[in-house]
Design an enzyme around this catalytic site. Structure first.
Site, mmCIF file in Angstrom:
data_model
loop_
_atom_site.group_PDB
_atom_site.id
_atom_site.type_symbol
_atom_site.label_atom_id
_atom_site.label_comp_id
_atom_site.label_asym_id
_atom_site.label_seq_id
_atom_site.Cartn_x
_atom_site.Cartn_y
_atom_site.Cartn_z
ATOM 1 N N ASP A 69 11.900 9.185 -10.012
ATOM 2 C CA ASP A 69 11.615 8.669 -8.666
ATOM 3 C C ASP A 69 12.386 7.369 -8.436
ATOM 4 O O ASP A 69 11.834 6.387 -7.927
ATOM 5 C CB ASP A 69 10.111 8.450 -8.479
ATOM 6 C CG ASP A 69 9.720 8.331 -7.000
ATOM 7 O OD1 ASP A 69 10.518 8.750 -6.131
ATOM 8 O OD2 ASP A 69 8.624 7.814 -6.707
ATOM 9 N N GLY A 86 -2.240 4.206 -3.810
ATOM 10 C CA GLY A 86 -3.278 3.181 -3.722
ATOM 11 C C GLY A 86 -2.690 1.887 -3.200
ATOM 12 O O GLY A 86 -2.032 1.876 -2.163
ATOM 13 N N CYS A 87 -2.886 0.796 -3.925
ATOM 14 C CA CYS A 87 -2.355 -0.486 -3.459
ATOM 15 C C CYS A 87 -1.996 -1.381 -4.646
ATOM 16 O O CYS A 87 -2.460 -1.176 -5.765
ATOM 17 C CB CYS A 87 -3.363 -1.194 -2.557
ATOM 18 S SG CYS A 87 -4.939 -1.541 -3.331
ATOM 19 N N ARG A 142 0.849 -1.188 0.000
ATOM 20 C CA ARG A 142 0.000 0.000 0.000
ATOM 21 C C ARG A 142 0.884 1.238 0.000
ATOM 22 O O ARG A 142 1.985 1.222 0.537
ATOM 23 C CB ARG A 142 -0.921 0.028 1.226
ATOM 24 C CG ARG A 142 -1.973 -1.071 1.234
ATOM 25 C CD ARG A 142 -2.940 -0.899 2.394
ATOM 26 N NE ARG A 142 -3.895 -1.986 2.468
ATOM 27 C CZ ARG A 142 -5.025 -2.039 1.774
ATOM 28 N NH1 ARG A 142 -5.327 -1.048 0.946
ATOM 29 N NH2 ARG A 142 -5.842 -3.064 1.895
#
Length: 513
Positions: free
Chosen positions: A322, A204-205, A200
């Site tokens: 990222d 979201g997941c 998570r």
């Protein structure tokens, strides 16, 4: 009155008993068929034994296509515990004109025969005369309705309790109206079933899911993160994005109604998870470190590369923005692959690179120029930002390597020693920009030739001067060279350097793979 009450009570008992037997399954074997048996490396036909938890029900299923009145079977076999299959002795598809037919049933070999009977709305004629009802009809009706209501509530409560984790019944993907982006043809309209949540986050997941006989990962975004989902889809859909060290993309979907929409991104599933999760629970040998680092560098180098003239078009250079150990996944053989392109920028000739807002990504991994807000908005500047973060990930690997002649540190994220677990932007600016600190490279790491070379490479990746940083291709070549020139034999207690090479000429900083 007595007869009516007895009848109502009998109906109530039957309803309750039908709820009590939920969970039983007599399905032990199913007919097996795989139209893609050569590609999937399975048998083409046979009998499949169904296995599962004792408290779960097992079913058989079949999928087929009806092309020009010719039945083409796609798959047959065992199916997981699914409410939609309960108490179905016959394998019948009831949806109206699906593109791919799907049915499931309970009972050994019940999928040997399958059929299609669409549900039809039946309208009652209005011209029928109303026949008078017998006097006891109302008594029976008033007795049955409350009891049936109670029975229905009990059954529904039991189903909700036992199957609250099965929030998503099997569906055929893609949906008829996935919205932008368009449905992904690679999914082939196969039944997809969510199994368990694996991670998570703010986006979201991530679910582990089953797509016929293979596991996949389903990343589910809330609608407010639509831009991130859309960006990932667009990056994965670029020409040339199939690479061993980039996470394999399967499809993107839009699920739900206009009120409650989820956005799905479906990729390959890797049981070992992220590099961060792996390093928390494991140390790595020198050879494992080199393999992970080299394949990670090759993935990032390929991402950064502009490749014209591919069979499916021009692959532009892409900046990830990222890079961190959470976004590097490990395959079973510890080969790394780069994942999560929600913030990525693609540099296509004649087109805007998109949202080039400077301070994006994870604070802990932000380069000095990002923290300062002093970014040169050119392609190479963004690629160098990725390389700074890669230096931090290499440091994480080094901190868990058993090759050094000293203790192996407990796993820590970069800058935890300097700042702690939850640094603010101001904390990062103070430590990284003003004090120019970096995570500590232990003295005893430098005593080993290979680790000393790695430490030098790490320092050149996170250099304060962005233009002095190594390229991803150069890092990949250096690590290959380190492993080739430093042959290390490890035992449980001893690390012996067999070959030590000094004064090595490293590849140039801008070298590419």
């Amino acid at each position: 009155m007595g007869a009516a009450a007895k009848l109502a009570f009998a109906v109530f008992l039957i309803s309750c008993s039908s709820g009590a037997i939920l969970g039983r399954s007599e399905t032990q074997e199913c007919i097996f068929y795989n139209a893609n048996w050569e590609r999937d490396r399975t048998n083409r036909t046979g009998v499949e034994s169904c296995y599962g938890d004792k408290d779960k029900r097992r079913h058989c299923f079949a999928t087929w296509k009806n092309i020009s009145s010719s039945i083409d079977i796609v798959k047959q076999g065992c199916w997981l515990d699914d409410i939609n299959c309960y108490d179905r002795t016959d394998c019948i598809e009831k949806k109206d004109s699906p593109e791919v037919y799907f049915c499931c049933c309970e009972g050994n070999m019940c999928n040997e025969r399958f059929s299609y009977f669409p549900e039809m709305e039946v309208t009652q004629p209005t011209s029928n005369p109303v026949t008078p009802k017998p006097p006891y009809y109302n008594i029976l009706l008033y007795s049955l309705v409350p009891l049936m209501l109670v029975a229905g509530i009990v059954i529904c409560a039991f189903w909700v309790y036992r199957h609250h984790k099965m929030a998503y019944p099997p569906v055929l993907v893609p949906t008829q109206d996935p919205g932008p982006p368009p449905p992904s043809p690679l999914l082939g309209l196969k039944p997809l079933q969510l199994l368990e949540v694996k991670a998570r986050g703010g986006f979201g997941c991530v679910w582990k899911a089953q797509l016929l006989n293979e596991y996949v990962a389903v990343k589910i975004f809330p609608i407010q993160d639509k831009q991130s989902w859309q960006n990932e889809y667009e990056v994965y859909s670029l020409p040339g994005m199939k690479h061993e060290n980039i996470l394999q993309f399967i499809g993107a979907e839009k699920r739900g109604t206009s009120v409650d929409v989820d956005l799905w991104l479906i990729t390959a599933f890797h049981e070992k998870g992220s590099l961060s999760d792996f390093l928390k629970a494991n140390v790595v040998s020198w050879n494992e470190l080199c393999h992970i680092a080299e394949t990670m560098a090759r993935g990032l180098a390929y991402l950064h590369e502009d490749i014209p003239g591919l069979k499916d078009g021009h692959k532009p250079a892409i900046s990830h923005r990222d890079i961190k150990s959470k976004n590097v996944l490990l395959k079973n053989n510890l080969t790394a692959c780069i994942a999560d392109f929600g913030l990525a920028l693609k540099f296509e000739a004649g087109k805007s690179a998109g949202d080039t807002h400077g301070q994006v990504g994870t604070r802990r991994y932000m380069a000095p120029e990002v923290l300062e807000g002093a970014i040169n908005f050119q392609r190479d500047a963004f690629l160098r930002i990725d390389m700074y973060a890669m230096g931090l990930v290499l440091w994480e690997l080094a901190s868990r390597c058993t090759a050094a002649d000293g203790p192996v540190d407990e796993y820590m994220l970069p800058f935890v020693e300097e700042i702690g677990q939850h640094p603010s932007l101001e904390d990062m600016q103070e430590v990284v920009v003003h004090k120019k600190k970096r995570p500590v490279l232990r003295d005893y790491w430098q005593k080993l030739a290979g680790m000393a070379m790695l430490c030098e490479t790490i320092e050149e990746c996170w250099d304060h001067d962005a233009e002095a940083r190594l390229s991803a291709g150069c890092v990949g070549e250096r690590i290959t060279q380190m492993q080739r020139l430093t042959n290390i034999i490890t035992t449980e207690d001893i690390v012996t350097v067999v070959t030590v090479v000094t004064n090595v000429d490293f590849p140039p900083k801008e070298s590419s793979l």
